[in-house]
Design a protein around this motif. Structure first.
Motif, PDB file in Angstrom:
ATOM      1  N   PRO A 185      19.398   8.311  11.258  1.00 36.52           N
ATOM      2  CA  PRO A 185      20.796   7.299  11.139  1.00 36.52           C
ATOM      3  C   PRO A 185      21.314   7.560   9.914  1.00 36.52           C
ATOM      4  O   PRO A 185      22.627   6.947   9.914  1.00 36.52           O
ATOM      5  CB  PRO A 185      19.651   5.844  11.247  1.00 36.52           C
ATOM      6  N   ARG A 186      21.179   8.282   9.121  1.00 35.93           N
ATOM      7  CA  ARG A 186      21.875   8.665   8.016  1.00 35.93           C
ATOM      8  C   ARG A 186      23.271   9.555   8.425  1.00 35.93           C
ATOM      9  O   ARG A 186      24.014   9.878   7.536  1.00 35.93           O
ATOM     10  CB  ARG A 186      21.218   9.224   6.922  1.00 35.93           C
ATOM     11  N   ARG A 187      23.103  10.246   9.559  1.00 35.25           N
ATOM     12  CA  ARG A 187      23.990  11.312   9.832  1.00 35.25           C
ATOM     13  C   ARG A 187      24.927  10.865  10.723  1.00 35.25           C
ATOM     14  O   ARG A 187      24.752   9.849  11.551  1.00 35.25           O
ATOM     15  CB  ARG A 187      23.111  12.572  10.614  1.00 35.25           C
ATOM     16  N   ALA A 188      26.115  11.431  10.870  1.00 34.64           N
ATOM     17  CA  ALA A 188      27.121  11.385  11.949  1.00 34.64           C
ATOM     18  C   ALA A 188      26.943  12.258  13.171  1.00 34.64           C
ATOM     19  O   ALA A 188      26.805  13.481  12.800  1.00 34.64           O
ATOM     20  CB  ALA A 188      28.374  11.605  11.470  1.00 34.64           C
ATOM     21  N   GLU A 189      26.691  11.496  14.418  1.00 34.30           N
ATOM     22  CA  GLU A 189      25.971  12.617  15.286  1.00 34.30           C
ATOM     23  C   GLU A 189      26.951  12.304  16.645  1.00 34.30           C
ATOM     24  O   GLU A 189      27.887  11.262  16.514  1.00 34.30           O
ATOM     25  CB  GLU A 189      24.658  12.176  15.760  1.00 34.30           C
ATOM     26  N   LEU A 190      26.785  13.096  17.622  1.00 36.96           N
ATOM     27  CA  LEU A 190      27.809  13.041  18.881  1.00 36.96           C
ATOM     28  C   LEU A 190      26.821  13.561  19.928  1.00 36.96           C
ATOM     29  O   LEU A 190      26.086  14.486  19.968  1.00 36.96           O
ATOM     30  CB  LEU A 190      28.875  14.178  18.673  1.00 36.96           C
ATOM     31  N   ARG A 191      27.174  12.718  21.060  1.00 32.01           N
ATOM     32  CA  ARG A 191      26.603  13.183  22.229  1.00 32.01           C
ATOM     33  C   ARG A 191      27.725  13.662  23.365  1.00 32.01           C
ATOM     34  O   ARG A 191      28.508  12.690  23.559  1.00 32.01           O
ATOM     35  CB  ARG A 191      25.633  11.980  22.851  1.00 32.01           C
ATOM     36  N   LEU A 192      27.672  14.522  24.085  1.00 31.68           N
ATOM     37  CA  LEU A 192      28.388  14.851  25.078  1.00 31.68           C
ATOM     38  C   LEU A 192      27.726  14.867  26.392  1.00 31.68           C
ATOM     39  O   LEU A 192      26.681  15.473  26.491  1.00 31.68           O
ATOM     40  CB  LEU A 192      29.211  16.127  25.019  1.00 31.68           C
ATOM     41  N   ILE A 193      28.015  14.008  27.375  1.00 38.69           N
ATOM     42  CA  ILE A 193      27.221  13.514  28.355  1.00 38.69           C
ATOM     43  C   ILE A 193      28.264  13.984  29.885  1.00 38.69           C
ATOM     44  O   ILE A 193      28.951  13.613  29.935  1.00 38.69           O
ATOM     45  CB  ILE A 193      26.573  12.342  28.426  1.00 38.69           C
ATOM     46  N   THR A 194      27.160  14.886  31.030  1.00 35.09           N
ATOM     47  CA  THR A 194      27.656  14.738  32.188  1.00 35.09           C
ATOM     48  C   THR A 194      26.546  14.908  33.272  1.00 35.09           C
ATOM     49  O   THR A 194      25.545  15.003  32.954  1.00 35.09           O
ATOM     50  CB  THR A 194      28.622  16.192  32.113  1.00 35.09           C
ATOM     51  N   CYS A 195      26.989  15.057  34.189  1.00 30.85           N
ATOM     52  CA  CYS A 195      26.022  15.445  35.386  1.00 30.85           C
ATOM     53  C   CYS A 195      25.323  16.555  35.237  1.00 30.85           C
ATOM     54  O   CYS A 195      25.892  17.702  34.967  1.00 30.85           O
ATOM     55  CB  CYS A 195      26.752  15.292  36.498  1.00 30.85           C
ATOM     56  N   TYR A 206      23.829  12.801  41.165  1.00 35.95           N
ATOM     57  CA  TYR A 206      23.087  13.944  40.757  1.00 35.95           C
ATOM     58  C   TYR A 206      21.788  13.616  40.293  1.00 35.95           C
ATOM     59  O   TYR A 206      21.246  12.435  40.018  1.00 35.95           O
ATOM     60  CB  TYR A 206      23.780  14.590  39.543  1.00 35.95           C
ATOM     61  N   THR A 207      21.011  14.545  40.095  1.00 36.58           N
ATOM     62  CA  THR A 207      19.410  14.389  40.104  1.00 36.58           C
ATOM     63  C   THR A 207      19.118  14.437  38.385  1.00 36.58           C
ATOM     64  O   THR A 207      18.174  14.423  38.067  1.00 36.58           O
ATOM     65  CB  THR A 207      18.681  15.658  40.603  1.00 36.58           C
ATOM     66  N   ALA A 208      20.298  14.727  37.742  1.00 33.65           N
ATOM     67  CA  ALA A 208      19.944  14.946  36.216  1.00 33.65           C
ATOM     68  C   ALA A 208      21.151  14.789  35.576  1.00 33.65           C
ATOM     69  O   ALA A 208      22.200  14.615  36.107  1.00 33.65           O
ATOM     70  CB  ALA A 208      19.115  16.247  35.902  1.00 33.65           C
ATOM     71  N   ASN A 209      21.159  14.705  34.010  1.00 32.41           N
ATOM     72  CA  ASN A 209      22.378  14.633  33.326  1.00 32.41           C
ATOM     73  C   ASN A 209      22.029  15.953  32.302  1.00 32.41           C
ATOM     74  O   ASN A 209      20.960  15.875  31.701  1.00 32.41           O
ATOM     75  CB  ASN A 209      22.264  13.525  32.594  1.00 32.41           C
ATOM     76  N   VAL A 210      23.272  16.603  31.927  1.00 32.87           N
ATOM     77  CA  VAL A 210      23.253  17.436  30.734  1.00 32.87           C
ATOM     78  C   VAL A 210      23.629  16.588  29.378  1.00 32.87           C
ATOM     79  O   VAL A 210      24.731  15.976  29.697  1.00 32.87           O
ATOM     80  CB  VAL A 210      24.029  18.466  31.087  1.00 32.87           C
ATOM     81  N   VAL A 211      22.949  16.759  28.367  1.00 31.85           N
ATOM     82  CA  VAL A 211      23.423  15.944  27.040  1.00 31.85           C
ATOM     83  C   VAL A 211      23.345  17.202  26.048  1.00 31.85           C
ATOM     84  O   VAL A 211      22.204  17.483  25.515  1.00 31.85           O
ATOM     85  CB  VAL A 211      22.265  14.822  26.863  1.00 31.85           C
ATOM     86  N   VAL A 212      24.492  17.218  25.511  1.00 28.01           N
ATOM     87  CA  VAL A 212      24.721  17.988  24.390  1.00 28.01           C
ATOM     88  C   VAL A 212      24.681  17.120  23.023  1.00 28.01           C
ATOM     89  O   VAL A 212      25.445  16.240  23.007  1.00 28.01           O
ATOM     90  CB  VAL A 212      25.865  18.934  24.416  1.00 28.01           C
TER      91      VAL A 212
END
Length: 225
Positions: A185-195, A206-212
């Protein structure tokens, strides 16, 4: 590459990108009172398969969070991704309302949540494909730790994030706290989400998601500031 009629493609755009965030509204409702948006979570582990985690990749130290500003553009140079970002909220079902299917090369940012560069985890979602062609996050699963994500923000600054994790989250074993909550929680983070996974025509999703996942490692200020 799927093919077919426009109506089939339309349904694919709407359901494919949103199924993984159907629980976001309930997760927010349960966490806002107890911890505030983006409560801390542990590292992503368990049954979620890593897409790629090369050995001996040295990652840079985290940069301190910076003043909040809305995202305007996202770039992942290693993947050739460069797209505008628009703010989105939740739809009636409690999912992040993605960009409309007429805008498959635009990325949606969960506007009520964390702004990229501020402490917490900012959420960006994008379509993987249309019925006829790849969409903005089609190549996202090829991302690898150590690669960069650049966010141009409304104040003219650029927040540069370093990817530290790429995961595939099966639909049947999806833990929203491990996707939406910050690792630190002290960091600035990012999530990129797609199928991800395969398209289940019976379920219409879709059967899953890719999360970067990525974290802030550098910033650029506007010239003359």
């Amino acid at each position: 590459m799927p093919s077919g009629s426009r109506p089939a493609g339309t349904g694919r755009l709407v359901t494919g990108v949103t199924w993984a965030v159907l629980l976001l509204g309930l997760w927010l409702w349960g966490h806002e009172a107890a911890e505030g948006f983006g409560g801390a979570s542990g590292p992503t582990t368990g049954d979620m398969a890593a897409v790629g985690r090369p050995l001996r990749v040295e990652l840079p130290p985290a940069h301190d969070p910076i003043a909040a500003a809305e995202p305007r553009r996202v770039e992942v140079p290693s993947l050739g991704i460069a797209a505008p970002v628009v703010g989105r909220g939740l739809d009636a079902s409690g999912a992040i309302d993605p960009p409309p299917f007429e805008m498959p090369h635009t990325v949606g940012w969960f506007g009520p949540g964390t702004r990229p560069g501020a402490a917490g985890a900012a959420l960006l979602v994008g379509h993987v494909d249309t019925d006829a062609r790849p969409a903005v996050f089609y190549g996202l699963s090829a991302a690898r730790p150590g690669e960069k994500v650049r966010i141009t923000r409304s104040d003219g600054s650029v927040a540069e994030f370093t990817i530290d994790d790429v995961q595939v989250h099966p639909r049947d074993d999806f833990d929203p706290s491990k996707v939406y909550g910050p690792r630190d929680p002290r960091r600035a983070e990012l999530r990129l989400i797609t199928c991800g996974g395969t398209f289940d025509r019976a379920a219409g999703t879709y059967t899953a998601n890719v999360v970067v996942s990525a974290y802030l490692t550098a910033t650029e200020t506007p010239e003359g500031s």
